[in-house]
Motif scaffolding. Structure first.
Motif, PDB file in Angstrom:
ATOM      1  N   LEU A   1     -89.067  37.288-133.844  1.00 46.98           N
ATOM      2  CA  LEU A   1     -89.729  38.512-133.413  1.00 46.98           C
ATOM      3  C   LEU A   1     -89.876  38.561-131.909  1.00 46.98           C
ATOM      4  CD1 LEU A   1     -92.548  38.388-136.083  1.00 46.98           C
ATOM      5  CD2 LEU A   1     -90.708  40.075-136.037  1.00 46.98           C
ATOM      6  N   GLU A   2     -90.162  39.755-131.435  1.00 45.18           N
ATOM      7  CA  GLU A   2     -90.430  39.961-130.015  1.00 45.18           C
ATOM      8  C   GLU A   2     -91.733  40.733-129.858  1.00 45.18           C
ATOM      9  OE1 GLU A   2     -85.706  40.418-128.841  1.00 45.18           O
ATOM     10  OE2 GLU A   2     -87.038  42.153-128.682  1.00 45.18           O
ATOM     11  N   ARG A   3     -92.382  40.495-128.741  1.00 51.02           N
ATOM     12  CA  ARG A   3     -93.581  41.259-128.387  1.00 51.02           C
ATOM     13  C   ARG A   3     -93.340  41.818-127.002  1.00 51.02           C
ATOM     14  NH1 ARG A   3     -99.560  39.657-126.991  1.00 51.02           N
ATOM     15  NH2 ARG A   3     -98.466  38.083-125.790  1.00 51.02           N
ATOM     16  N   GLN A   4     -93.351  43.161-126.898  1.00 51.91           N
ATOM     17  CA  GLN A   4     -93.108  43.781-125.597  1.00 51.91           C
ATOM     18  C   GLN A   4     -93.920  45.058-125.446  1.00 51.91           C
ATOM     19  OE1 GLN A   4     -89.077  45.357-124.954  1.00 51.91           O
ATOM     20  NE2 GLN A   4     -88.684  45.101-127.141  1.00 51.91           N
ATOM     21  N   TYR A   5     -94.132  45.432-124.202  1.00 52.63           N
ATOM     22  CA  TYR A   5     -94.914  46.620-123.890  1.00 52.63           C
ATOM     23  C   TYR A   5     -94.029  47.847-124.003  1.00 52.63           C
ATOM     24  CZ  TYR A   5     -98.231  49.641-121.449  1.00 52.63           C
ATOM     25  OH  TYR A   5     -99.116  50.640-121.118  1.00 52.63           O
ATOM     26  N   ARG A   6     -94.506  48.857-124.746  1.00 52.39           N
ATOM     27  CA  ARG A   6     -93.770  50.109-124.912  1.00 52.39           C
ATOM     28  C   ARG A   6     -94.514  51.204-124.155  1.00 52.39           C
ATOM     29  NH1 ARG A   6     -88.567  49.272-126.036  1.00 52.39           N
ATOM     30  NH2 ARG A   6     -88.216  48.186-128.028  1.00 52.39           N
TER      31      ARG A   6
END
Length: 199
Positions: A71-76
């Protein structure tokens, strides 16, 4: 009143179709184009339709050897929120979706995969965009070094499917491609669905 069943509906879709009469570009961005068309409705009236054209994208359900999902965690920026998502990315001009999936997985996570399968194509925003996302299953992962774009910042981690289901059910995961993929993977592990092997 009893609602009709699907089998009771008229054959074909001509009575629902909208045909383009004229139109043009409203705005052209880096990769999104906003268009406005005049269309003819099934009853002969006319209406305006505005929509975005999008080159298409891919998403990858990447499963580690221990069964956890990458998984990835990023700011949208559009929703001002940090999101948990499966790896994904848009197609470059004339790029084949599978090639894009392999490229995006390696660039964003550093992993390559020995086995690829096709899950399905989805249309995440059918009301105002031409965007499609082809979802792939990647197995036999081999670690390597990621190569993020200059403007790309993200965390890469892994979690078991059970945790992903909890995050979807609690609203922690709201991304549509990830939500669909989580439920698909759950059905796959219960033997209810199968992907289409590629190599």
């Amino acid at each position: 009143m009893t609602e009709k069943s699907f089998e009771d509906l008229p054959g074909g879709d001509q009575h629902l179709r909208e045909d383009r009469i004229s139109g043009g570009d409203i705005y052209g961005g880096i990769f999104l184009q906003m268009k406005r068309d005049t269309v003819s409705l099934p009853d002969g009236q006319e209406a305006i339709r505005e929509y975005l054209t999008h080159p298409g994208a891919v998403a990858i359900v990447a499963v580690l050897n221990d069964g956890r999902v990458l998984l990835e965690r990023q700011y949208r920026y559009p929703i001002a929120k940090t999101c948990i998502e499966i790896p994904a990315g848009k197609l470059d001009p004339n790029e084949a979706p599978l090639f894009c999936a392999k490229r995006e997985l390696e660039e964003e996570t550093g992993y390559s995969a020995k086995k690829w399968s096709f899950i399905r194509r989805i249309h995440p925003v059918i009301s105002y965009s031409t965007e499609f996302i082809d979802i792939y299953l990647a197995e036999g992962l081999v670690p390597g070094a990621s190569k993020l774009d200059e403007e790309e910042f993200l965390d890469v981690f892994a979690a078991p499917l059970e945790r992903l289901i909890e995050w979807v059910e609690s609203g922690e995961i709201t991304d549509v491609k990830t939500t669909i993929s989580v439920y698909w993977l759950d059905r796959y592990r219960r033997g209810l669905v199968s992907p289409s092997p590629i190599e």
